[in-house]
Design a protein around this motif. Sequence first.
Motif, PDB file in Angstrom:
ATOM      1  N   CYS A 112     -15.851  12.025 -25.850  1.00 42.24           N
ATOM      2  CA  CYS A 112     -17.319  12.013 -25.828  1.00 42.24           C
ATOM      3  C   CYS A 112     -17.833  11.905 -24.391  1.00 42.24           C
ATOM      4  CB  CYS A 112     -17.860  10.846 -26.650  1.00 42.24           C
ATOM      5  SG  CYS A 112     -17.742  11.061 -28.433  1.00 42.24           S
ATOM      6  N   ALA A 113     -17.209  11.054 -23.591  1.00 42.37           N
ATOM      7  CA  ALA A 113     -17.629  10.873 -22.198  1.00 42.37           C
ATOM      8  C   ALA A 113     -17.475  12.167 -21.406  1.00 42.37           C
ATOM      9  CB  ALA A 113     -16.827   9.746 -21.547  1.00 42.37           C
ATOM     10  N   LYS A 114     -16.438  12.932 -21.694  1.00 41.64           N
ATOM     11  CA  LYS A 114     -16.213  14.196 -20.979  1.00 41.64           C
ATOM     12  C   LYS A 114     -17.361  15.180 -21.159  1.00 41.64           C
ATOM     13  CE  LYS A 114     -11.153  14.201 -21.136  1.00 41.64           C
ATOM     14  NZ  LYS A 114      -9.971  14.866 -21.729  1.00 41.64           N
ATOM     15  N   ILE A 115     -18.048  15.088 -22.291  1.00 42.96           N
ATOM     16  CA  ILE A 115     -19.146  16.026 -22.539  1.00 42.96           C
ATOM     17  C   ILE A 115     -20.522  15.341 -22.412  1.00 42.96           C
ATOM     18  CG2 ILE A 115     -17.762  17.624 -23.910  1.00 42.96           C
ATOM     19  CD1 ILE A 115     -18.984  16.369 -26.443  1.00 42.96           C
ATOM     20  N   GLY A 116     -20.542  14.183 -21.753  1.00 43.23           N
ATOM     21  CA  GLY A 116     -21.804  13.534 -21.429  1.00 43.23           C
ATOM     22  C   GLY A 116     -22.396  12.631 -22.492  1.00 43.23           C
ATOM     23  N   HIS A 117     -21.581  12.190 -23.443  1.00 47.38           N
ATOM     24  CA  HIS A 117     -22.066  11.295 -24.499  1.00 47.38           C
ATOM     25  C   HIS A 117     -21.335   9.957 -24.391  1.00 47.38           C
ATOM     26  CE1 HIS A 117     -24.385  14.467 -26.368  1.00 47.38           C
ATOM     27  NE2 HIS A 117     -23.331  15.252 -26.285  1.00 47.38           N
ATOM     28  N   GLU A 118     -21.840   9.091 -23.533  1.00 48.71           N
ATOM     29  CA  GLU A 118     -21.216   7.786 -23.302  1.00 48.71           C
ATOM     30  C   GLU A 118     -21.488   6.834 -24.457  1.00 48.71           C
ATOM     31  OE1 GLU A 118     -19.397   6.910 -20.547  1.00 48.71           O
ATOM     32  OE2 GLU A 118     -19.665   8.864 -19.617  1.00 48.71           O
ATOM     33  N   TRP A 119     -20.482   6.063 -24.843  1.00 49.54           N
ATOM     34  CA  TRP A 119     -20.662   5.012 -25.828  1.00 49.54           C
ATOM     35  C   TRP A 119     -21.270   3.812 -25.120  1.00 49.54           C
ATOM     36  CZ3 TRP A 119     -15.930   4.560 -29.583  1.00 49.54           C
ATOM     37  CH2 TRP A 119     -15.676   5.804 -30.152  1.00 49.54           C
ATOM     38  N   ILE A 120     -22.003   2.968 -25.859  1.00 48.99           N
ATOM     39  CA  ILE A 120     -22.585   1.765 -25.265  1.00 48.99           C
ATOM     40  C   ILE A 120     -22.236   0.543 -26.114  1.00 48.99           C
ATOM     41  CG2 ILE A 120     -24.486   3.054 -24.214  1.00 48.99           C
ATOM     42  CD1 ILE A 120     -26.287   1.755 -26.370  1.00 48.99           C
ATOM     43  N   ALA A 121     -22.246  -0.618 -25.480  1.00 50.55           N
ATOM     44  CA  ALA A 121     -21.928  -1.870 -26.181  1.00 50.55           C
ATOM     45  C   ALA A 121     -23.179  -2.400 -26.881  1.00 50.55           C
ATOM     46  CB  ALA A 121     -21.406  -2.908 -25.200  1.00 50.55           C
ATOM     47  N   VAL A 122     -23.009  -2.787 -28.140  1.00 47.20           N
ATOM     48  CA  VAL A 122     -24.067  -3.430 -28.915  1.00 47.20           C
ATOM     49  C   VAL A 122     -23.466  -4.665 -29.566  1.00 47.20           C
ATOM     50  CG1 VAL A 122     -25.297  -1.276 -29.358  1.00 47.20           C
ATOM     51  CG2 VAL A 122     -23.653  -2.107 -31.033  1.00 47.20           C
ATOM     52  N   GLY A 123     -24.319  -5.517 -30.082  1.00 49.32           N
ATOM     53  CA  GLY A 123     -23.848  -6.725 -30.741  1.00 49.32           C
ATOM     54  C   GLY A 123     -24.312  -6.795 -32.177  1.00 49.32           C
ATOM     55  N   SER A 124     -23.768  -7.756 -32.872  1.00 49.95           N
ATOM     56  CA  SER A 124     -24.169  -8.039 -34.235  1.00 49.95           C
ATOM     57  C   SER A 124     -25.183  -9.167 -34.201  1.00 49.95           C
ATOM     58  CB  SER A 124     -22.942  -8.452 -35.048  1.00 49.95           C
ATOM     59  OG  SER A 124     -23.319  -8.900 -36.315  1.00 49.95           O
ATOM     60  N   ASP A 125     -26.133  -9.159 -35.102  1.00 46.60           N
ATOM     61  CA  ASP A 125     -27.160 -10.201 -35.140  1.00 46.60           C
ATOM     62  C   ASP A 125     -26.575 -11.591 -35.334  1.00 46.60           C
ATOM     63  OD1 ASP A 125     -29.099  -8.277 -34.874  1.00 46.60           O
ATOM     64  OD2 ASP A 125     -29.510  -8.143 -37.025  1.00 46.60           O
ATOM     65  N   GLU A 126     -25.580 -11.698 -36.195  1.00 53.54           N
ATOM     66  CA  GLU A 126     -25.070 -13.007 -36.586  1.00 53.54           C
ATOM     67  C   GLU A 126     -23.872 -13.465 -35.767  1.00 53.54           C
ATOM     68  OE1 GLU A 126     -24.303 -11.637 -40.402  1.00 53.54           O
ATOM     69  OE2 GLU A 126     -26.420 -11.427 -40.858  1.00 53.54           O
ATOM     70  N   GLU A 127     -23.270 -12.582 -35.040  1.00 52.79           N
ATOM     71  CA  GLU A 127     -22.047 -12.923 -34.320  1.00 52.79           C
ATOM     72  C   GLU A 127     -22.206 -12.594 -32.846  1.00 52.79           C
ATOM     73  OE1 GLU A 127     -18.971 -10.712 -36.240  1.00 52.79           O
ATOM     74  OE2 GLU A 127     -19.582 -11.385 -38.230  1.00 52.79           O
ATOM     75  N   GLU A 128     -21.426 -13.216 -32.041  1.00 55.12           N
ATOM     76  CA  GLU A 128     -21.438 -12.954 -30.611  1.00 55.12           C
ATOM     77  C   GLU A 128     -20.604 -11.720 -30.267  1.00 55.12           C
ATOM     78  OE1 GLU A 128     -22.427 -15.372 -27.965  1.00 55.12           O
ATOM     79  OE2 GLU A 128     -23.529 -16.578 -29.399  1.00 55.12           O
ATOM     80  N   GLU A 129     -19.982 -11.140 -31.275  1.00 53.58           N
ATOM     81  CA  GLU A 129     -19.085 -10.016 -31.080  1.00 53.58           C
ATOM     82  C   GLU A 129     -19.832  -8.790 -30.563  1.00 53.58           C
ATOM     83  OE1 GLU A 129     -15.850  -7.486 -33.686  1.00 53.58           O
ATOM     84  OE2 GLU A 129     -17.315  -8.716 -34.713  1.00 53.58           O
ATOM     85  N   GLN A 130     -19.229  -8.102 -29.595  1.00 52.63           N
ATOM     86  CA  GLN A 130     -19.765  -6.849 -29.071  1.00 52.63           C
ATOM     87  C   GLN A 130     -18.793  -5.737 -29.438  1.00 52.63           C
ATOM     88  OE1 GLN A 130     -22.047  -6.113 -25.894  1.00 52.63           O
ATOM     89  NE2 GLN A 130     -23.336  -7.616 -26.869  1.00 52.63           N
ATOM     90  N   PHE A 131     -19.336  -4.569 -29.708  1.00 59.24           N
ATOM     91  CA  PHE A 131     -18.513  -3.396 -29.970  1.00 59.24           C
ATOM     92  C   PHE A 131     -19.266  -2.190 -29.450  1.00 59.24           C
ATOM     93  CE2 PHE A 131     -20.788  -4.846 -33.659  1.00 59.24           C
ATOM     94  CZ  PHE A 131     -21.515  -3.747 -34.055  1.00 59.24           C
ATOM     95  N   GLU A 132     -18.586  -1.067 -29.347  1.00 56.88           N
ATOM     96  CA  GLU A 132     -19.202   0.120 -28.759  1.00 56.88           C
ATOM     97  C   GLU A 132     -19.543   1.142 -29.831  1.00 56.88           C
ATOM     98  OE1 GLU A 132     -16.061   0.809 -25.815  1.00 56.88           O
ATOM     99  OE2 GLU A 132     -17.635   0.504 -24.327  1.00 56.88           O
TER     100      GLU A 132
END
Length: 106
Positions: A13-33
């Motif tokens: 995805c990054a190679k074609i200009g679509h970067e992933w971004i980090a987001v979080g969950s409302d209830e948890e401190e966990e971040q994922f992309e």
Amino acid sequence: GWDGGALMKKEECAKIGHEWIAVGSDEEEEQFEVLPHCASYIQIKLKRVTDGGDHDVCIVQVTKNGVWDDVNKTVFWLEEGDQQQQPALDSTAALYSGQLRDEGII
């Protein structure tokens, strides 16, 4: 293994200009992309992995669904009463894996 594909997808995805971004969950401190601007998002919890013959099968629990919040550049996780905030999706507004298979793309 079943966890190896995410890094390759992110890099492609990054190679074609679509970067992933980090987001979080409302209830948890966990971040994922995630890939921003998708039609919808689902958050899942892995319950178990079982042998599916020539592939692994993941049994998951859907824990929440959400929509892209363009103002805050994150996923807005919907509560049970918020379902009307997500418009119905159709094949003219979103890609579906079935359509991609029918067209021989995947």
